[in-house]
Design a protein around this motif. Structure first.
Motif, PDB file in Angstrom:
ATOM      1  N   ILE A 175       0.849  -1.195   0.000  1.00 29.45           N
ATOM      2  CA  ILE A 175       0.000   0.000   0.000  1.00 29.45           C
ATOM      3  C   ILE A 175       0.882   1.241   0.000  1.00 29.45           C
ATOM      4  N   TYR A 176       0.721   2.045  -1.046  1.00 30.71           N
ATOM      5  CA  TYR A 176       1.519   3.261  -1.201  1.00 30.71           C
ATOM      6  C   TYR A 176       0.764   4.475  -0.680  1.00 30.71           C
ATOM      7  N   SER A 177       1.469   5.390  -0.074  1.00 30.49           N
ATOM      8  CA  SER A 177       0.900   6.700   0.196  1.00 30.49           C
ATOM      9  C   SER A 177       1.984   7.612   0.755  1.00 30.49           C
ATOM     10  N   HIS A 178       1.648   8.866   0.934  1.00 33.85           N
ATOM     11  CA  HIS A 178       2.525   9.770   1.651  1.00 33.85           C
ATOM     12  C   HIS A 178       2.584   9.294   3.108  1.00 33.85           C
ATOM     13  N   GLY A 179       3.756   9.421   3.720  1.00 32.29           N
ATOM     14  CA  GLY A 179       3.937   8.946   5.085  1.00 32.29           C
ATOM     15  C   GLY A 179       2.859   9.448   6.045  1.00 32.29           C
ATOM     16  N   GLN A 180       2.496  10.712   5.882  1.00 34.12           N
ATOM     17  CA  GLN A 180       1.502  11.301   6.771  1.00 34.12           C
ATOM     18  C   GLN A 180       0.135  10.628   6.620  1.00 34.12           C
ATOM     19  N   SER A 181      -0.224  10.317   5.380  1.00 33.11           N
ATOM     20  CA  SER A 181      -1.519   9.671   5.140  1.00 33.11           C
ATOM     21  C   SER A 181      -1.514   8.243   5.682  1.00 33.11           C
ATOM     22  N   SER A 210       6.546  10.096  -2.098  1.00 37.00           N
ATOM     23  CA  SER A 210       6.653  11.544  -1.925  1.00 37.00           C
ATOM     24  C   SER A 210       5.307  12.255  -1.816  1.00 37.00           C
ATOM     25  N   SER A 211       4.253  11.676  -2.368  1.00 39.79           N
ATOM     26  CA  SER A 211       2.945  12.324  -2.304  1.00 39.79           C
ATOM     27  C   SER A 211       1.873  11.287  -2.570  1.00 39.79           C
ATOM     28  N   ASN A 212       0.629  11.634  -2.235  1.00 36.42           N
ATOM     29  CA  ASN A 212      -0.474  10.727  -2.517  1.00 36.42           C
ATOM     30  C   ASN A 212      -0.678  10.552  -4.015  1.00 36.42           C
TER      31      ASN A 212
END
Lengths: 367, 367
Positions: free
Chosen positions: A196-202, A223-225
């Motif tokens: 599952i990929y996403s920005h770390g914050q998400s 790096s980004s959603n």
């Protein structure tokens, strides 16, 4: 070539029609702005004072009429948004509405402030909810915007607590729909999601949801959603946490909505001010009730609402900060204080509790 | 009482007039949206393709007409903003414009994207300028928005460098006015400023300016720029770094504007895409020129522009990344490639340099 010419001709005619429409829209917006100036002049001539240029109930009525009359093709939401901006511009001509909101810039609360007051309002971010209250109380701004409810954590208790010690009124509410989604390129591969990929914050904001739904999937911070969504193209066993618009851009499917478990995803906001807002026709009232903790207390409090068939939309319990009472309840219900039934009900409730404070009657959120 | 009644009557009449105006505005916006749908149908029937619903030159023309016809009371800027949103909503009905911008959300580049494409566009943040370029090249989005010029650092060289290896065109430009200001409560105390309040980040962004103008003043970081402005009330020898709207809210004076020295304060942005944009009537052209470093090279390059009386708006020099040429120049000038004079000039320039690439002719920023 004949076809191309016909097409060119057709486009030219349509553009001329649009130009004609734009000219009339421009004239009407100017005329509306002049009317708004006249409203201001009439009000200035009276004791009604400067703070009342902006009327929440009037704005709600205008928007509801706009939506009732709407026969498409634009959605009610789009048309209401355009009219909010037109009203905002007209209002700013006389005296821009000044708004304090819980910052920093770029947060959902700023989005809520912009959605409600339009781009022509003057808005400033503050770093704490009680600072927003203080600014409104001091009269530096006309209104404050604070989060009150959020999709995963329930109520924003700090906002409610502020009402215990403040005399500010609730003048309106705003709803925002901002959510995280789990996107996949192919819904048939749902059971084989291994990454599952996403920005770390998400990823962090959806940690609990991921723990329970995809405990074994590898979580990869990118790096980004948007980057996360893009990566799905080549990987059939991967998913991405990203906004719904990423699904639109990359042709992905939304497998699950609203998967965030973080407190930052506020979805309902209150407009606070000093104004008592008249009835708009579709209103809500919020009250704060203090009562001793005794058996059946809450039932006793709510019974009159039930008997008078008043629709409760929310009840929150908070420990009292003063220590004088054991509990404080925040109660939201449909209806306006101007309604005799509401008034009679509150009189009844008042006789049963230690203290009752009306936080305000205000128009229900318009979309 | 008679006066109150007259006033109430006057307000009622004005509100009825506004309701009538709103009804007509609503009808016209719907009619405009239907026209936009027809435009889409006509275009769908042809080979012109889907990507061309949005026409930068047409949008610029519409906005200029709106402003020319504007007789007030709204400013051109406000009216143009409203029409951008109306166009954005009409366009999104058929196919929302998809936009990649240099993120994260809440940055000036997002503001520029929203300003240019309106709230109805679908926009996604990317974390690097070359990612934005890549998304547009891959066709995932219709346009990209990247910063190109900033008030303190000059040109954003990374954006220019990307054009060396990309075939994307410049389809438009956006200008934003976002600045830090030094606010004081009383302009007569300018020489005795001993303390400057602001958010830590803003103090850092204006460090050099403060070093040279107020080297001895104590810098106090507070929770927000709004808080900084608020503190001035009680302190006659203090100043605050804050946005101009804080001056409006707190009744302060702007002592100095644009005091930021940080690279983040981008003020000009480029719209990049694959589209060749026809002339709008007020256009700019950007070219990239590669040439060997020899005496008089730049003079030789610019001479034809001077002779043909073409107004240069910007010349930037960058080292070539390929190593084949010594220098690469980015040149902006007024006019459109469709103009025979421009074309003849570029033919001349072309014969004098190693390579010439037209990055695009596009409408000048509309406000």
């Amino acid at each position: 070539m004949a076809d191309a010419k016909t097409q060119e001709q057709a486009l030219l005619e349509l553009r001329n029609r649009i130009d004609g429409i734009d000219e009339r829209i421009g004239q009407l917006i100017s005329e509306r702005a002049r009317c708004a100036q006249e409203v201001a002049e009439v009000k200035n001539a009276s004791a009604e004072g400067r703070a009342l240029y902006y009327r929440p109930e009037r704005e709600a009525q205008v928007l509801r009429k706009v939506m009732e009359r709407n026969e498409g093709p634009l959605s009610n939401e789009e048309l209401a948004r355009l009219f909010r901006e037109i009203m905002s511009a007209c209002l700013a001509l006389e005296q821009p509405v000044k708004v304090a909101y819980l910052g920093p810039e770029g947060t959902f609360t700023q989005q809520a402030a912009l959605k409600h007051f339009g781009q022509s309002a003057v808005s400033l971010p503050f770093s704490a909810i009680d600072e927003v209250f203080r600014e409104v109380e001091a009269g530096a701004v006309n209104y404050g915007v604070v989060p009150v409810e959020n999709s995963t954590e329930g109520v924003v208790s700090h906002t409610l607590d502020n009402f215990m010690s403040s005399n500010l009124k609730i003048c309106g509410e705003v709803e925002l729909r901002v959510h995280h989604n789990l996107l996949v390129s192919d819904v048939t591969n749902v059971n084989s999601i291994s990454r599952i990929y996403s920005h770390g914050q998400s990823l962090a904001q959806c940690r609990k949801w991921l723990d329970s739904h995809y405990p074994k999937a590898e979580r990869v911070a990118v790096s980004s959603n948007a980057e996360a969504a893009r990566r799905l193209k080549g990987e059939w066993n991967a998913a991405a946490i990203a906004p719904a618009k990423a699904a639109e851009i990359y042709g992905l499917n939304i497998l699950a909505e609203k998967i965030e478990d973080q407190p930052d995803n506020s979805t309902r906001f209150l407009i606070i001010g000093t104004q008592v807002v008249p009835a708009s026709g579709h209103d809500k009232t919020s009250i704060l009730v203090a009562m001793r903790n005794q058996p059946g207390a809450l039932h006793n409090l709510l019974e009159p609402f039930h008997r008078h068939e008043i629709d409760l939309t929310r009840v929150e319990t908070r420990p009292s900060r003063t220590g004088v009472w054991t509990y404080v309840f925040f109660v939201d219900f449909n209806g306006h204080m101007d309604d005799p039934v509401i008034r009679a009900t509150l009189d009844e409730v008042s006789s049963r509790v230690a203290d009752l404070k009306v936080l305000g009657s205000y128009p229900k959120a318009v979309l």
